[in-house]
Design a protein around this motif. Structure first.
Motif, PDB file in Angstrom:
ATOM      1  N   UNK A  93       0.838  -1.202   0.000  1.00 52.41           N
ATOM      2  CA  UNK A  93       0.000   0.000   0.000  1.00 52.41           C
ATOM      3  C   UNK A  93       0.875   1.256   0.000  1.00 52.41           C
ATOM      4  N   UNK A  94       1.908   1.286   0.840  1.00 47.57           N
ATOM      5  CA  UNK A  94       2.794   2.450   0.892  1.00 47.57           C
ATOM      6  C   UNK A  94       3.479   2.702  -0.440  1.00 47.57           C
ATOM      7  N   UNK A  95       3.957   1.644  -1.072  1.00 46.24           N
ATOM      8  CA  UNK A  95       4.618   1.788  -2.376  1.00 46.24           C
ATOM      9  C   UNK A  95       3.640   2.316  -3.417  1.00 46.24           C
ATOM     10  N   UNK A  96       2.418   1.791  -3.418  1.00 42.29           N
ATOM     11  CA  UNK A  96       1.419   2.261  -4.376  1.00 42.29           C
ATOM     12  C   UNK A  96       1.090   3.731  -4.144  1.00 42.29           C
ATOM     13  N   UNK A  97       0.915   4.123  -2.889  1.00 42.95           N
ATOM     14  CA  UNK A  97       0.628   5.535  -2.579  1.00 42.95           C
ATOM     15  C   UNK A  97       1.813   6.422  -2.930  1.00 42.95           C
ATOM     16  N   UNK A  98       3.032   5.972  -2.620  1.00 47.39           N
ATOM     17  CA  UNK A  98       4.225   6.748  -2.947  1.00 47.39           C
ATOM     18  C   UNK A  98       4.382   6.937  -4.444  1.00 47.39           C
ATOM     19  N   UNK A  99       4.204   5.868  -5.208  1.00 45.96           N
ATOM     20  CA  UNK A  99       4.298   5.959  -6.667  1.00 45.96           C
ATOM     21  C   UNK A  99       3.230   6.896  -7.217  1.00 45.96           C
ATOM     22  N   UNK A 100       2.032   6.806  -6.659  1.00 47.35           N
ATOM     23  CA  UNK A 100       0.942   7.678  -7.089  1.00 47.35           C
ATOM     24  C   UNK A 100       1.305   9.146  -6.850  1.00 47.35           C
ATOM     25  N   UNK A 101       1.827   9.447  -5.655  1.00 49.60           N
ATOM     26  CA  UNK A 101       2.166  10.834  -5.318  1.00 49.60           C
ATOM     27  C   UNK A 101       3.251  11.388  -6.227  1.00 49.60           C
ATOM     28  N   UNK A 102       4.266  10.579  -6.515  1.00 51.96           N
ATOM     29  CA  UNK A 102       5.345  11.028  -7.405  1.00 51.96           C
ATOM     30  C   UNK A 102       4.789  11.308  -8.801  1.00 51.96           C
ATOM     31  N   UNK A 103       3.989  10.413  -9.318  1.00 48.48           N
ATOM     32  CA  UNK A 103       3.418  10.622 -10.654  1.00 48.48           C
ATOM     33  C   UNK A 103       2.468  11.810 -10.679  1.00 48.48           C
ATOM     34  N   UNK A 104       1.699  11.990  -9.610  1.00 51.11           N
ATOM     35  CA  UNK A 104       0.804  13.142  -9.521  1.00 51.11           C
ATOM     36  C   UNK A 104       1.617  14.434  -9.596  1.00 51.11           C
ATOM     37  N   UNK A 105       2.697  14.497  -8.811  1.00 52.75           N
ATOM     38  CA  UNK A 105       3.518  15.711  -8.778  1.00 52.75           C
ATOM     39  C   UNK A 105       4.174  15.972 -10.131  1.00 52.75           C
ATOM     40  N   UNK A 106       4.698  14.920 -10.739  1.00 48.37           N
ATOM     41  CA  UNK A 106       5.310  15.080 -12.076  1.00 48.37           C
ATOM     42  C   UNK A 106       4.286  15.629 -13.067  1.00 48.37           C
ATOM     43  N   UNK A 107       3.120  15.008 -13.090  1.00 52.58           N
ATOM     44  CA  UNK A 107       2.110  15.415 -14.079  1.00 52.58           C
ATOM     45  C   UNK A 107       1.550  16.801 -13.771  1.00 52.58           C
ATOM     46  N   UNK A 108       1.630  17.235 -12.517  1.00 52.06           N
ATOM     47  CA  UNK A 108       1.159  18.575 -12.146  1.00 52.06           C
ATOM     48  C   UNK A 108       2.213  19.651 -12.425  1.00 52.06           C
ATOM     49  N   UNK A 109       3.402  19.255 -12.889  1.00 51.36           N
ATOM     50  CA  UNK A 109       4.418  20.221 -13.273  1.00 51.36           C
ATOM     51  C   UNK A 109       5.419  20.603 -12.189  1.00 51.36           C
ATOM     52  N   UNK A 110       5.402  19.917 -11.068  1.00 55.36           N
ATOM     53  CA  UNK A 110       6.420  20.181 -10.042  1.00 55.36           C
ATOM     54  C   UNK A 110       7.782  19.741 -10.577  1.00 55.36           C
ATOM     55  N   UNK A 111       8.859  20.381 -10.115  1.00 55.22           N
ATOM     56  CA  UNK A 111      10.203  20.025 -10.588  1.00 55.22           C
ATOM     57  C   UNK A 111      10.888  19.017  -9.674  1.00 55.22           C
ATOM     58  N   UNK A 112      10.298  18.733  -8.539  1.00 56.75           N
ATOM     59  CA  UNK A 112      10.845  17.743  -7.617  1.00 56.75           C
ATOM     60  C   UNK A 112       9.901  17.562  -6.448  1.00 56.75           C
ATOM     61  N   UNK A 113      10.249  16.588  -5.590  1.00 60.49           N
ATOM     62  CA  UNK A 113       9.455  16.334  -4.393  1.00 60.49           C
ATOM     63  C   UNK A 113      10.401  16.233  -3.204  1.00 60.49           C
ATOM     64  N   UNK A 114      10.011  16.895  -2.117  1.00 58.06           N
ATOM     65  CA  UNK A 114      10.806  16.924  -0.894  1.00 58.06           C
ATOM     66  C   UNK A 114       9.982  16.399   0.270  1.00 58.06           C
ATOM     67  N   UNK A 115      10.584  15.491   1.012  1.00 58.19           N
ATOM     68  CA  UNK A 115      10.004  15.065   2.285  1.00 58.19           C
ATOM     69  C   UNK A 115      10.783  15.783   3.370  1.00 58.19           C
TER      70      UNK A 115
END
Length: 161
Positions: A93-115
């Motif tokens: 579940x965590x991997x699926x949610x993490x992959x979803x969030x990364x793809x969401x951010x990429x497709x929304x035009x963010x240049x990176x993701x920071x935790x």
């Protein structure tokens, strides 16, 4: 497993595992004197952010929230937070949610993701984020008061898209 946008009706179903995870004291620095009402704005994001749930056969398995890391001049970098119901850990579940969030951010035009605050003793999460392409940029020593381990470090992790 389906990942979909969370609705206001999902919050009462998210809150029990949100409360269990926060109260366990090993991963999130939210206040422990929360209620279902006071905790809602901490997790249920408003646009431009998004909260999603992972669901299978009508049962919520976990949730994630994502959006800009900072407002204004920092809004080109995304951030996200994740919670998997302890009853459903170890099922991807965590991997699926993490992959979803990364793809969401990429497709929304963010240049990176920071935790901003990955507890260093949360080795399962650290390993997962590294598998998904994140790098530990630094660790702030003793920045998190872990219920069992005392003062431990918080990793700042980053992935450029």
């Amino acid at each position: 497993m389906e990942i979909r946008d969370a609705t206001p009706e999902d919050w009462p179903r998210i809150y029990p595992f949100f409360a269990a995870i926060v109260d366990a004291g090993g991963t999130y620095a939210y206040p422990t004197d929360h209620t279902v009402e006071s905790a809602r704005p901490w997790w249920m994001s408003e646009p431009p952010g998004l909260t999603v749930v992972a669901e299978s056969e009508g049962q919520l398995l976990g949730s994630a929230k994502m959006g800009p890391n900072r407002p204004g001049r920092g809004a080109h970098i995304a951030t996200a937070s994740f919670m998997v119901d302890p009853a459903h850990q170890g099922r991807g579940v965590g991997k699926a949610l993490g992959s979803y969030a990364v793809e969401w951010a990429r497709s929304a035009g963010y240049v990176g993701m920071q935790f901003n605050a990955v507890v260093e003793t949360n080795v399962v999460a650290v390993r997962l984020w590294q598998q998904l392409g994140f790098t530990i940029m630094t660790t702030i020593p003793e920045a998190y008061d872990h219920r069992v381990n005392g003062l431990v470090g918080l990793h700042v992790m980053y992935q450029k898209f």
